[in-house]
Design a protein around this motif. Structure first.
Motif, PDB file in Angstrom:
ATOM      1  N   ARG A  31       0.822  -1.210   0.000  1.00 21.44           N
ATOM      2  CA  ARG A  31       0.000   0.000   0.000  1.00 21.44           C
ATOM      3  C   ARG A  31       0.851   1.253   0.000  1.00 21.44           C
ATOM      4  O   ARG A  31       1.977   1.267   0.491  1.00 21.44           O
ATOM      5  N   PHE A  47      -3.634   3.560  -1.655  1.00 21.07           N
ATOM      6  CA  PHE A  47      -3.511   3.137  -3.048  1.00 21.07           C
ATOM      7  C   PHE A  47      -2.714   1.845  -3.140  1.00 21.07           C
ATOM      8  O   PHE A  47      -1.793   1.620  -2.358  1.00 21.07           O
ATOM      9  N   ALA A  51      -0.996   1.134  -8.819  1.00 20.29           N
ATOM     10  CA  ALA A  51      -1.849   2.272  -9.188  1.00 20.29           C
ATOM     11  C   ALA A  51      -1.136   3.584  -8.872  1.00 20.29           C
ATOM     12  O   ALA A  51      -1.211   4.544  -9.649  1.00 20.29           O
ATOM     13  N   TRP A  52      -0.424   3.633  -7.751  1.00 17.30           N
ATOM     14  CA  TRP A  52       0.304   4.851  -7.383  1.00 17.30           C
ATOM     15  C   TRP A  52       1.418   5.135  -8.394  1.00 17.30           C
ATOM     16  O   TRP A  52       1.595   6.266  -8.830  1.00 17.30           O
TER      17      TRP A  52
END
Length: 62
Positions: A31, A47, A51-52
């Motif tokens: 995360r 996130f 995705a980040w």
């Protein structure tokens, strides 16, 4: 959300004059956490690391 151990940092491009910045903690497994540097208790976004990375890559192209 478990925040213990989160190592928060701001962008090296952030100024120290009280501007609107976000802080990111990307040292926790699985995360990436994001919060407002002016309201640290106001909430945290979480996130997926992939995705980040995609978000950061898209921002860099602008």
């Amino acid at each position: 959300m478990e925040l213990t151990g989160a190592a928060w940092r701001t962008s090296t491009r952030s100024s120290n004059n009280g501007g609107a910045c976000v802080e990111v903690a990307d040292n926790l497994p699985g995360r990436v956490l994001v919060r407002d540097s002016k309201d640290r208790d106001g909430g945290t976004l979480r996130f997926d690391p992939e995705a980040w990375r995609a978000f950061v890559a898209a921002v860099k192209t602008r």
